[in-house]
Structure formats: structure tokens, C-alpha cells
Design an enzyme around this catalytic site. Sequence first.
Site, PDB file in Angstrom:
ATOM      1  N   THR A  28      59.285  78.726  65.936  1.00  0.00           N
ATOM      2  CA  THR A  28      59.331  79.489  67.186  1.00  0.00           C
ATOM      3  C   THR A  28      59.592  80.975  66.968  1.00  0.00           C
ATOM      4  O   THR A  28      58.994  81.824  67.642  1.00  0.00           O
ATOM      5  CB  THR A  28      60.458  78.911  68.078  1.00  0.00           C
ATOM      6  N   SER A  73      58.201  70.672  62.164  1.00  0.00           N
ATOM      7  CA  SER A  73      58.011  69.219  62.187  1.00  0.00           C
ATOM      8  C   SER A  73      56.966  68.794  61.151  1.00  0.00           C
ATOM      9  O   SER A  73      56.905  67.626  60.776  1.00  0.00           O
ATOM     10  CB  SER A  73      57.548  68.760  63.575  1.00  0.00           C
ATOM     11  N   THR A 103      63.506  75.478  63.612  1.00  0.00           N
ATOM     12  CA  THR A 103      64.860  74.895  63.574  1.00  0.00           C
ATOM     13  C   THR A 103      64.852  73.373  63.423  1.00  0.00           C
ATOM     14  O   THR A 103      65.816  72.796  62.921  1.00  0.00           O
ATOM     15  CB  THR A 103      65.635  75.243  64.868  1.00  0.00           C
ATOM     16  N   ASP A 104      63.743  72.729  63.859  1.00  0.00           N
ATOM     17  CA  ASP A 104      63.772  71.259  63.945  1.00  0.00           C
ATOM     18  C   ASP A 104      64.143  70.581  62.620  1.00  0.00           C
ATOM     19  O   ASP A 104      64.918  69.637  62.607  1.00  0.00           O
ATOM     20  CB  ASP A 104      62.422  70.723  64.438  1.00  0.00           C
TER      21      ASP A 104
END
Length: 356
Positions: A28, A73, A103-104
Site C-alpha cells: 500500500t 500477500s 504490511t500483511d
Amino acid sequence: MRYNRINIITSAPKPPEASILIIYTGGTLGMIHDAQGALKPFDFSSILDHVPSLRQLELNLTVISFEVPIDSSDISPTEWVQIGKLIYSEYDNFDGFVVLHGTDTMAYSASALSFMLENLSKPVIFTGAQLPISSFRSDARENVITAIEIAAAKENGAAIVPEVCIFFDYKLFRGNRSKKVESLYFDAFESENYAALAESGVVINYNRSAILKSNKKHDLILHDRFDNNVAILKLYPGMTKSYVTSVLGCDGLRGVVLETFGAGNAPTANWLIELIEEAIKKGITVVNISQCPGGTVMQGRYETSKRLKEIGVVGGMDMTLEAAITKLMIILGDEKDMTEISLKINASKCGELSLN
Ligand code: ASP
């Protein structure tokens, strides 16, 4: 793999105080809105327009971007090896490294890199953002600026934080102790079992006694072999025999992280213990990790974990799931002997578990 590379000297015309390599993988943080309002990857050559305060840092910044930025991801050991190889090959050219990452799965990647980079004596700081850098209230600017500042921070010529870390929302955590805990607010990471390594406010306050000592005497070693024939078996009340059988029956399986309850406890049903014992006898290493983010596994403390210990399940102490699974993959990549594998799981490689 092809990368785009740009160089920015924020201190010009003065000489820079430190050289930092930023590796942009995606996520992001690096998105901006185009004219139609859609999110598209950001062109890093314009980073000074988005983060003008970087000019105050007097640095030589080099940015290497994945040619096709990815959502985290989609991260896998292939990308961990790419990031590791970039840091390894550029190690002598820079004072510190900042990895911009979604961040995931950041806690998995930071854990993996901590195990890959043995004898690290320079900072490798992961950061990202909950909102794109182009957004009005984005957390990206603060996260990037402070991550770079920490990566450049030295005392008596040595890096203050010679570790793989995650900097997020004013806090610096050891990478292999971190967990993503929040997807809505800015405080996305937590390190339940280990103190924050630094906190930023008016100044950056380093928690020096918690930071690993630099290992300058030995050369950096890159471990880049992963065996991803592993699985996570999460226990829950009411799980069926066929669920456990199918996880433990995966083709080529060599390692399992067993996510247990509380201090490492599991149901005492004979069928469950027998299935796990059978797996261990076939040569599968089973590591016991708690579903609780805080506390440690103590096999044998309760009746419900005694049998796990007896059949040869390895206690994973207070490791996070992210640390346990990446550590297992990297140990299995190098090691065949089950006793050696257990000993390595139980040893602290770079501060991922507490030995007492
Ligand atoms: N899905 C995004 C990623 O992990 C979320 C983020 O960047 O924070 O890549």
C-alpha cells in the site's frame, strides 16, 4: 529478476552522512491515486516531492524497486531470496537498508530475513503503511522517514540497531518477534513477547539493552535455501480426525508448526496423539507454538501437553508463528538430521526466542 534503480543525494551540495539502500517491493505504501482515482504504483524518482523532509537527513539514498511491485500477500521464499541477495551483494556499499513492504506478510518476511542474514552488523528496517503515500492522512511519510533515520543511526562508528526490524507507528520492533495485529488503525504491529527496540517522538529513544550486539568480527553469511514442505496445524475444539490426517498427510511434508492452546496444550484424544506420533516417526519435525500471542510453551506443565513432549514434539517456547514457520523452512533447507533440526529450533539464532 530485473530491478529499477535510482539514486538521490538529499544532502547535495554537502557530502552525505550515510548511504542507505531502500528496497521497494510493493504494498500500500507505494501507491498513488491516478487522475481517475485508481491506485497505481508510485515512481520513486519523485520520492522527494512526496516526502520533502527527507532533504533534512543529508543522505545518499539509493532505491531499488521490484520491476513489478507486489502486494505482500504474494510474497514467497523466492522474493525473500531476492531481497537477501540484494542486501548481501550491496552490503559493503551501504550503512543501512530499508525494505518497503506490504504490511500483511511483513512479519513473515522480516523473520525470514533475520534468519537468512547471519552475523548482521547493519540495520535492515522493514516498513510500510496502512494508507498510500499519496493519501492526505497517510502514515507512510512518518514510517519511511524514521525507518531511514534508524537505518542511518550510528554511535562511535557502529550501527545502533544491527538487526532486522519492523518500524511502524512510532515503534521499532525486532522483526522475528513482530506480528501484524491491526488492519484498520495505524498501530499495525505488536511484539508481545519482547520489548520495543525504540520509540520515536520528539527524539528516537533506543532501548539499548534490548538491542542485539553487532557482530562485526564475522563476515555476513547469507542462508538462501528454504524447504517449504511445511504446514501449520492449528488446533481447535471439535477438529476432526480427517482434518488432522490430511494436514499431516501432505506430500513430501518435513515439518509442522502445531498451534496449540495456552502454554502448549492439546486435546488428549488418543487418535490425535497417535497421528502426531506417526508423523514424527516418519521423519516430520513437529514444533509446538501457542495460539496466545503472549507467554511461552511449557510442554509437561499440564497433563494436556505431557504426551506431546513424550512423543517428541519440539517445544517452540515463545516464538511467534511467523518466526517458527520461517525458521523451520530455513533449517530444513540445510539440515536432514532430526536431532540437529530440533536443537537448532530450540536455539536462539537472532533473538527470536527467550532461553529462560
Ligand atoms: N495488502 C497490502 C500488502 O500487504 C496491505 C499493505 O500494504 O499494508 O501488500
